[in-house]
Design a protein around this motif. Structure first.
Motif, mmCIF file in Angstrom:
data_model
loop_
_atom_site.group_PDB
_atom_site.id
_atom_site.type_symbol
_atom_site.label_atom_id
_atom_site.label_comp_id
_atom_site.label_asym_id
_atom_site.label_seq_id
_atom_site.Cartn_x
_atom_site.Cartn_y
_atom_site.Cartn_z
ATOM 1 N N ILE A 86 46.059 50.614 39.618
ATOM 2 C CA ILE A 86 44.695 51.026 39.941
ATOM 3 C C ILE A 86 43.808 50.715 38.736
ATOM 4 C CG2 ILE A 86 43.167 52.961 40.487
ATOM 5 C CD1 ILE A 86 45.598 54.396 41.691
ATOM 6 N N VAL A 87 42.755 49.964 38.957
ATOM 7 C CA VAL A 87 41.785 49.709 37.886
ATOM 8 C C VAL A 87 40.914 50.950 37.738
ATOM 9 C CG1 VAL A 87 39.746 48.373 37.243
ATOM 10 C CG2 VAL A 87 41.766 47.217 38.174
ATOM 11 N N ARG A 114 38.195 39.852 41.097
ATOM 12 C CA ARG A 114 39.231 39.325 40.195
ATOM 13 C C ARG A 114 40.401 40.294 40.059
ATOM 14 N NH1 ARG A 114 35.107 37.086 35.510
ATOM 15 N NH2 ARG A 114 34.520 35.133 36.559
ATOM 16 N N ALA A 115 40.089 41.577 39.986
ATOM 17 C CA ALA A 115 41.152 42.583 39.852
ATOM 18 C C ALA A 115 42.049 42.596 41.085
ATOM 19 C CB ALA A 115 40.547 43.964 39.622
ATOM 20 N N LEU A 116 41.434 42.536 42.260
ATOM 21 C CA LEU A 116 42.215 42.544 43.500
ATOM 22 C C LEU A 116 43.037 41.275 43.641
ATOM 23 C CD1 LEU A 116 39.598 44.062 45.989
ATOM 24 C CD2 LEU A 116 41.478 45.243 44.824
ATOM 25 N N LYS A 117 42.454 40.135 43.271
ATOM 26 C CA LYS A 117 43.196 38.870 43.337
ATOM 27 C C LYS A 117 44.368 38.875 42.354
ATOM 28 C CE LYS A 117 39.359 35.962 44.911
ATOM 29 N NZ LYS A 117 38.345 34.939 44.530
ATOM 30 N N ARG A 122 45.723 47.372 43.363
ATOM 31 C CA ARG A 122 45.701 47.961 44.702
ATOM 32 C C ARG A 122 44.629 49.048 44.835
ATOM 33 N NH1 ARG A 122 52.042 48.311 46.621
ATOM 34 N NH2 ARG A 122 52.752 46.400 45.590
ATOM 35 N N GLY A 123 43.950 49.325 43.743
ATOM 36 C CA GLY A 123 42.881 50.307 43.778
ATOM 37 C C GLY A 123 41.858 50.004 42.708
ATOM 38 N N TYR A 124 40.642 50.527 42.885
ATOM 39 C CA TYR A 124 39.557 50.305 41.928
ATOM 40 C C TYR A 124 38.721 51.571 41.896
ATOM 41 C CZ TYR A 124 36.314 47.311 39.283
ATOM 42 O OH TYR A 124 35.550 46.735 38.287
ATOM 43 N N ILE A 125 38.757 52.273 40.784
ATOM 44 C CA ILE A 125 38.049 53.544 40.660
ATOM 45 C C ILE A 125 37.149 53.493 39.427
ATOM 46 C CG2 ILE A 125 38.306 56.041 40.282
ATOM 47 C CD1 ILE A 125 40.977 55.887 41.750
ATOM 48 N N PRO A 157 36.103 52.254 46.337
ATOM 49 C CA PRO A 157 34.923 53.034 46.736
ATOM 50 C C PRO A 157 34.066 52.273 47.739
ATOM 51 C CG PRO A 157 35.229 53.132 44.360
ATOM 52 C CD PRO A 157 36.200 52.109 44.879
ATOM 53 N N SER A 158 33.467 52.984 48.675
ATOM 54 C CA SER A 158 32.718 52.352 49.763
ATOM 55 C C SER A 158 31.565 51.491 49.252
ATOM 56 C CB SER A 158 32.184 53.417 50.723
ATOM 57 O OG SER A 158 31.389 54.370 50.034
ATOM 58 N N GLU A 159 30.866 51.963 48.182
ATOM 59 C CA GLU A 159 29.731 51.180 47.702
ATOM 60 C C GLU A 159 30.184 49.864 47.078
ATOM 61 O OE1 GLU A 159 30.452 54.209 44.269
ATOM 62 O OE2 GLU A 159 30.725 54.086 46.443
ATOM 63 N N ILE A 160 31.371 49.865 46.460
ATOM 64 C CA ILE A 160 31.909 48.642 45.866
ATOM 65 C C ILE A 160 32.378 47.691 46.964
ATOM 66 C CG2 ILE A 160 33.840 47.737 44.517
ATOM 67 C CD1 ILE A 160 33.471 50.028 42.602
ATOM 68 N N ALA A 161 33.007 48.226 48.000
ATOM 69 C CA ALA A 161 33.433 47.401 49.132
ATOM 70 C C ALA A 161 32.219 46.741 49.793
ATOM 71 C CB ALA A 161 34.188 48.254 50.139
ATOM 72 N N ALA A 162 31.115 47.475 49.884
ATOM 73 C CA ALA A 162 29.893 46.922 50.472
ATOM 74 C C ALA A 162 29.352 45.772 49.630
ATOM 75 C CB ALA A 162 28.842 48.022 50.607
ATOM 76 N N ASP A 163 29.427 45.913 48.297
ATOM 77 C CA ASP A 163 28.979 44.841 47.401
ATOM 78 C C ASP A 163 29.825 43.579 47.581
ATOM 79 O OD1 ASP A 163 26.824 45.994 46.241
ATOM 80 O OD2 ASP A 163 27.838 46.642 44.415
ATOM 81 N N LEU A 164 31.128 43.758 47.765
ATOM 82 C CA LEU A 164 32.013 42.611 47.966
ATOM 83 C C LEU A 164 31.594 41.824 49.200
ATOM 84 C CD1 LEU A 164 35.565 44.091 47.202
ATOM 85 C CD2 LEU A 164 34.316 42.411 45.844
ATOM 86 N N VAL A 165 31.277 42.540 50.265
ATOM 87 C CA VAL A 165 30.856 41.885 51.506
ATOM 88 C C VAL A 165 29.503 41.200 51.316
ATOM 89 C CG1 VAL A 165 30.174 42.266 53.903
ATOM 90 C CG2 VAL A 165 32.150 43.478 52.960
#
Length: 212
Positions: A85-86, A98-101, A105-108, A132-140
Motif C-alpha cells: 500500500i502506498v 505508476r505505483a499501481l503499474k 494494491r492500495g494508495y492512501i 480513494p474515490s477522488e484519486i480514482a476519479a482523477d485517473l479516469v
C-alpha cells in the motif's frame, strides 16, 4: 520466526521517524495487526521485506536513494504475492498510475492516515484494492492526456531552466522538434505557458523534485 497466524504482519517504509512512530501506535493498538519492521528508504525496505516477509507493506514514494516506485517494482518482481500500500502526500494521477503499474494494491494519502489506514490494510490483506474515490476519479479524468516519454524528457529539461536550443542539444533532436513537443505538452496539460506546464507536471507527478 513464529507468529500468530491471525495477525496481519506489517512493514512500514518512510524516511520520517515521527510518521513511522505514528503508524506503529495505530497498528499495534489493533488486536489483528502487528508492526514487525520499519525501513527508512527503498533499499532497506527490500532487505526488511526479504527477512520478515510481511503480509502488508506501507510504502512512501519520495525517499532519498531508492524511491518507493523502484522499491515496489523490485519487491513485486521477487515476491509476486507482495501486498503493498502506498502511503504518501502525493495526489497526482501519474504518481498513482505508476505505483499501481509497479504492483501496489492500495494508495492512501497521509492526511487520511487516521480515517483510512486500518480499513485499507484489512481490505488489501483480504485481496481487495484500495484507492480513494477522488484519486480514482482523477485517473479516469486524465486517462487520455498522458505525456509520451519524450515529452516528459522535454518537460523535465524545461523545469531545469533550459531553452529550446539547449533542450535540442541535450536530446540530440532538432529545435523544431522541441517546439512541437512543447506545444503538445501545453495542449495536453492545459497549460498557459512553460512555467504553468512545469507547475502542473510537478503536481500531477510527470516530473519530480529530485532528492539527494
Amino acid at each position: 520466526m513464529t507468529s500468530d497466524p491471525k495477525l496481519i504482519r506489517i512493514l512500514t517504509v518512510d524516511d520520517h521517524p515521527v510518521l513511522r512512530q505514528g503508524i506503529a501506535a495505530l497498528v499495534n493498538a489493533e488486536s489483528d495487526m502487528k508492526l514487525v519492521a520499519e525501513a527508512s528508504n527503498g533499499l532497506e525496505a527490500i532487505e526488511k521485506f526479504r527477512f520478515h516477509r510481511p503480509d502488508i507493506t506501507l510504502m512512501d514514494l519520495q525517499m532519498p536513494g531508492l524511491n518507493g516506485i523502484e522499491a515496489i517494482t523490485r519487491i513485486v518482481n521477487e515476491f509476486q504475492d507482495a501486498r503493498i500500500i502506498v502511503l504518501t502526500t502525493y495526489t497526482g494521477d501519474v504518481h498513482v498510475s505508476r505505483a499501481l503499474k509497479a504492483g501496489a494494491r492500495g494508495y492512501i494519502l497521509k492526511r487520511q492516515l487516521h480515517s483510512e489506514l486500518l480499513d485499507g490494510i484489512r481490505a488489501v490483506y483480504s485481496g481487495q484494492k484500495r484507492i480513494p474515490s477522488e484519486i480514482a476519479a482523477d485517473l479516469v479524468e486524465h486517462a487520455k492526456d498522458e505525456l509520451t516519454p519524450r515529452e516528459v524528457d522535454v518537460l523535465r529539461l524545461i523545469a531545469a531552466g533550459n531553452a529550446n536550443k539547449q533542450i535540442a542539444d541535450r536530446l540530440s533532436i532538432g529545435e523544431a522538434s522541441v517546439k512541437s513537443h512543447v506545444a503538445n505538452i501545453l495542449s495536453k496539460l492545459g497549460a498557459n505557458d512553460r512555467t504553468h506546464a512545469v507547475t502542473i507536471g510537478l503536481r500531477r507527478g510527470f516530473i519530480e523534485v529530485e532528492l539527494p
